[in-house]
Design an enzyme around this catalytic site. Structure first.
Site, PDB file in Angstrom:
ATOM      1  N   PRO A   7      41.239  31.571  37.011  1.00 49.74           N
ATOM      2  CA  PRO A   7      40.633  31.424  38.344  1.00 49.74           C
ATOM      3  C   PRO A   7      39.347  32.239  38.385  1.00 49.74           C
ATOM      4  O   PRO A   7      39.335  33.418  38.064  1.00 49.74           O
ATOM      5  CB  PRO A   7      41.699  32.035  39.270  1.00 49.74           C
ATOM      6  CG  PRO A   7      42.394  33.059  38.414  1.00 49.74           C
ATOM      7  CD  PRO A   7      42.372  32.510  37.006  1.00 49.74           C
ATOM      8  N   MET A   8      38.252  31.607  38.739  1.00 48.47           N
ATOM      9  CA  MET A   8      36.958  32.300  38.778  1.00 48.47           C
ATOM     10  C   MET A   8      36.255  31.934  40.072  1.00 48.47           C
ATOM     11  O   MET A   8      35.725  30.821  40.212  1.00 48.47           O
ATOM     12  CB  MET A   8      36.112  31.920  37.558  1.00 48.47           C
ATOM     13  CG  MET A   8      36.675  32.414  36.244  1.00 48.47           C
ATOM     14  SD  MET A   8      35.729  31.809  34.808  1.00 48.47           S
ATOM     15  CE  MET A   8      36.438  30.144  34.643  1.00 48.47           C
ATOM     16  N   GLU A   9      36.262  32.863  41.007  1.00 48.24           N
ATOM     17  CA  GLU A   9      35.663  32.597  42.316  1.00 48.24           C
ATOM     18  C   GLU A   9      34.188  32.263  42.160  1.00 48.24           C
ATOM     19  O   GLU A   9      33.440  32.959  41.472  1.00 48.24           O
ATOM     20  CB  GLU A   9      35.817  33.816  43.233  1.00 48.24           C
ATOM     21  CG  GLU A   9      35.309  33.565  44.651  1.00 48.24           C
ATOM     22  CD  GLU A   9      35.181  34.824  45.467  1.00 48.24           C
ATOM     23  OE1 GLU A   9      34.997  34.693  46.690  1.00 48.24           O
ATOM     24  OE2 GLU A   9      35.240  35.919  44.896  1.00 48.24           O
ATOM     25  N   CYS A  98      40.908  40.980  41.579  1.00 49.65           N
ATOM     26  CA  CYS A  98      39.546  40.689  42.019  1.00 49.65           C
ATOM     27  C   CYS A  98      38.756  41.985  42.212  1.00 49.65           C
ATOM     28  O   CYS A  98      39.190  42.885  42.937  1.00 49.65           O
ATOM     29  CB  CYS A  98      39.558  39.903  43.327  1.00 49.65           C
ATOM     30  SG  CYS A  98      37.894  39.534  43.944  1.00 49.65           S
ATOM     31  N   LYS A 139      48.387  38.077  38.360  1.00 50.15           N
ATOM     32  CA  LYS A 139      47.221  38.405  37.528  1.00 50.15           C
ATOM     33  C   LYS A 139      46.661  39.736  38.010  1.00 50.15           C
ATOM     34  O   LYS A 139      46.440  39.923  39.213  1.00 50.15           O
ATOM     35  CB  LYS A 139      46.147  37.324  37.628  1.00 50.15           C
ATOM     36  CG  LYS A 139      44.968  37.568  36.680  1.00 50.15           C
ATOM     37  CD  LYS A 139      44.029  36.358  36.651  1.00 50.15           C
ATOM     38  CE  LYS A 139      42.974  36.528  35.545  1.00 50.15           C
ATOM     39  NZ  LYS A 139      41.935  37.513  35.918  1.00 50.15           N
ATOM     40  N   HIS A 168      43.848  41.159  32.769  1.00 51.75           N
ATOM     41  CA  HIS A 168      42.440  41.234  32.370  1.00 51.75           C
ATOM     42  C   HIS A 168      42.214  42.630  31.813  1.00 51.75           C
ATOM     43  O   HIS A 168      42.508  43.625  32.486  1.00 51.75           O
ATOM     44  CB  HIS A 168      41.537  40.980  33.582  1.00 51.75           C
ATOM     45  CG  HIS A 168      40.080  40.999  33.260  1.00 51.75           C
ATOM     46  ND1 HIS A 168      39.335  39.838  33.148  1.00 51.75           N
ATOM     47  CD2 HIS A 168      39.226  42.018  33.008  1.00 51.75           C
ATOM     48  CE1 HIS A 168      38.082  40.163  32.856  1.00 51.75           C
ATOM     49  NE2 HIS A 168      37.999  41.475  32.767  1.00 51.75           N
ATOM     50  N   GLY A 223      38.242  32.338  30.599  1.00 50.48           N
ATOM     51  CA  GLY A 223      37.420  32.248  31.795  1.00 50.48           C
ATOM     52  C   GLY A 223      36.015  31.795  31.482  1.00 50.48           C
ATOM     53  O   GLY A 223      35.769  30.636  31.153  1.00 50.48           O
TER      54      GLY A 223
END
Length: 322
Positions: A7-9, A98, A139, A168, A223
């Site tokens: 997931p990459m905003e 995040c 995550k 991460h 990613g």
């Protein structure tokens, strides 16, 4: 080996997920986060961030999409997770990674890693709320300012009932600055009994293999590396590389798909954003970006794309950065 699209905003939205899963054999992908802040969100918010819910929670290529939630209130997160499931989400992923300042100021994302008990409470509340057949995963980063609580957070996630944990390999403070500390992901993997997926700074096949060795994790979440090289998953699975001329049709399809999804300037900006990532590997993408950088109508970009192979030739890719 499972390979997952991260997931990459602001980067891996519906359109990019669709394009990348068209050419990459991902096991699943994770949506941009749906931000939960004190209320039960209406269905339109879930559909905005995860339009695939209207198509069985799968991309055009049939790859499953897991829905990600971000928030700090256990009860509210549980209620919204249940709503997501009623809308068709097959799995819920919880965001404790995040690094965005706006999100962190409102007690979301990586700052929660300073409170392992809250990480546990949120995860446990969501796990209790959704049906047993719906997977709940987490995550996280190694930590907020440092990684002193990395193992505490990992254990909190496991004890709360998460099915797996994606890590991460950097703290929030480290942001996206190289390197990613894959060996520290390995320390987490050795501590917990649930599966651990490694993530961070995987740009090439060589990076992926080194990450697997240093972390001990067979499964990887890709990613920005997958955006910079849409064939990375294929190369990992089969050894098959791609040429610049293979990328151009993907870009053409992307432009055709995304037209009308925003203003002309917004859509053109998305194409330029992707070209900026692609130039990391292909100099032809950099040259094409120079040609279209002042073009703000996506339809006007198509002639440049159609001529890209002939104009740029079949030069060898640049050496990839580790």
């Amino acid at each position: 080996m499972k390979l997952i699209l991260a997931p990459m905003e602001g980067l891996a939205d519906f359109w990019v997920r669709q394009a990348l899963t068209d050419v990459g054999d991902f096991d699943w992908c994770v949506s941009e986060f749906v931000r939960v802040s004190g209320q039960l969100l209406p269905p339109r918010v879930f559909y905005r961030w995860c339009p695939e819910l209207k198509n069985g929670a799968r991309t055009r290529a049939g790859i499953p999409v897991h829905l990600q939630l971000l928030g700090s209130d256990p009860s509210c997160m549980a209620d919204n997770a249940m709503r997501a499931v009623t809308l068709g989400a097959p799995a819920i992923d919880l965001n404790f990674g995040c690094p965005a300042k706006t999100v962190n100021r409102h007690r979301g994302g990586a700052v929660l890693l300073d409170e392992p008990e809250l990480v546990h409470a949120v995860t446990a509340a969501v796990r209790r709320a959704v049906p047993a057949q719906v997977t709940v995963s987490v995550k996280m980063r190694l930590g907020n300012q440092d990684d002193a609580l990395a193992l505490d957070n990992a254990m909190a996630v496991q004890e709360a009932g998460a099915a797996w944990l994606t890590v991460h390999g950097r703290t929030k403070r480290q942001g996206y600055r190289p390197p990613a500390w894959w060996d520290r992901i390995g320390a987490i993997r050795e501590t917990v009994s649930i599966p651990v997926i490694a993530n961070g700074e995987i740009w090439t096949v060589e990076d992926a293999r080194r990450c697997q060795r240093e972390s001990g994790c067979a499964d990887l979440m890709l990613g920005r590396g997958a955006v910079a090289n849409p064939w990375l998953v294929r190369a990992l699975r089969t050894g098959q590389a791609c040429e610049w001329q293979d990328i151009v049709p993907v870009l053409e399809q992307f432009v055709g798909d995304v037209i009308g999804s925003g203003t002309d300037a917004q859509v053109a900006g998305r194409v330029k954003q992707w070209l900026s990532y692609l130039r990391r590997r292909w100099p032809q993408a950099g040259a094409l970006l120079e040609q279209v950088k002042r073009v703000n109508q996506p339809e006007a970009m198509l002639p440049y794309l159609r001529q890209a192979v002939e104009l740029q030739g079949r030069a060898e890719p640049t050496t990839e950065k580790a």
